[in-house]
Design a protein around this motif. Sequence first.
Motif, PDB file in Angstrom:
ATOM      1  N   LEU A 176       0.820  -1.210   0.000  1.00 57.66           N
ATOM      2  CA  LEU A 176       0.000   0.000   0.000  1.00 57.66           C
ATOM      3  C   LEU A 176       0.855   1.262   0.000  1.00 57.66           C
ATOM      4  CD1 LEU A 176      -2.782  -0.925   2.601  1.00 57.66           C
ATOM      5  CD2 LEU A 176      -2.822  -1.217   0.115  1.00 57.66           C
ATOM      6  N   SER A 177       0.284   2.313  -0.550  1.00 58.27           N
ATOM      7  CA  SER A 177       0.904   3.634  -0.482  1.00 58.27           C
ATOM      8  C   SER A 177       0.218   4.420   0.630  1.00 58.27           C
ATOM      9  CB  SER A 177       0.724   4.380  -1.809  1.00 58.27           C
ATOM     10  OG  SER A 177       1.281   3.644  -2.878  1.00 58.27           O
TER      11      SER A 177
ATOM     12  N   ASN B  43      -5.896   4.261  -1.138  1.00 56.97           N
ATOM     13  CA  ASN B  43      -5.452   3.302  -2.154  1.00 56.97           C
ATOM     14  C   ASN B  43      -6.656   2.862  -2.981  1.00 56.97           C
ATOM     15  OD1 ASN B  43      -2.407   2.156  -1.486  1.00 56.97           O
ATOM     16  ND2 ASN B  43      -3.450   3.019   0.293  1.00 56.97           N
TER      17      ASN B  43
END
Length: 288
Positions: free
Chosen positions: A177-178, A182
């Motif tokens: 994940l960023s 997301n």
Amino acid sequence: MSALRKGSDKKILCQLSMLERSMAQGSEDPAVLVEESIQHAKEAVMLDIKDGNSWYNMGNAYLTSFFVGGAWDHTKLHHSVKAYQNAEKDKTMSLNPDLYYNCATNYERALRGFEAAALKDPGLGADREVQKIVSLLDKLENAMKGQLRSKRLASLVSSLNGVTLKSSHKKATISKLSEGLNKAVAVLGKVILLIRHDNIAPLYYLTCDLDQSYFILSVYGLRNDAIKEGDRVILYEPYYRILDASWKDKRYQFRSIRVDFPEQILINENAPAPHHVAHASIHAHNKP
């Protein structure tokens, strides 16, 4: 509202903006009134970009819009935070402890803000909020430390392998994940522990993903009996952040996923039951 003549008075524009937010609470279409509140708040700021109260009012307007929209549009939250930060630049706003309530968008900032608010106005009860936040952080940290042995954890997580997504979202683990929202992604998790705390919302759970990585899951919009320990959860378009907060020589660090909307989560591959959905009204604090 026609009795309020806007003219070019920033104070009247702020009052009009506040009135529209107040009216939105009982309106059938609150989003329209809140949007008008934002526009009048902007007009007030344009008249004097150094006026902290106008920026504070704009922050409240955007924060209200964020929650009225289901806490889904994080651009509104970003605008709110920026407005509060601009309000803090005005030294006269240091006399307004309410600002610390609404600009508390992360734990460390909240702790500093509540401590300052307690010093400026003990009647607000901000010192109790400090104790609540520290207690919560301690509980979250202890939950992360009390992790299961790998063999038992592998057995629990194995039930996630057979879960299939009935949407176009792509499966992801927390390591992929960023930070932030997301989109088009879904995280599969196993709920290990409900973390009990003093506030009604959000709900906190120690959760584990397909890679057997732990994270703290915070959930808004559901009642505390909606998700049980051992449940499988599918988290759509999760909001991911790495919590890193320091307070009184102690540092808290862990990964977390936030779910703002019941539509973002499936529990054991099913949507939350209607009686498990919490209908709460959340708006910016504004002490009269």
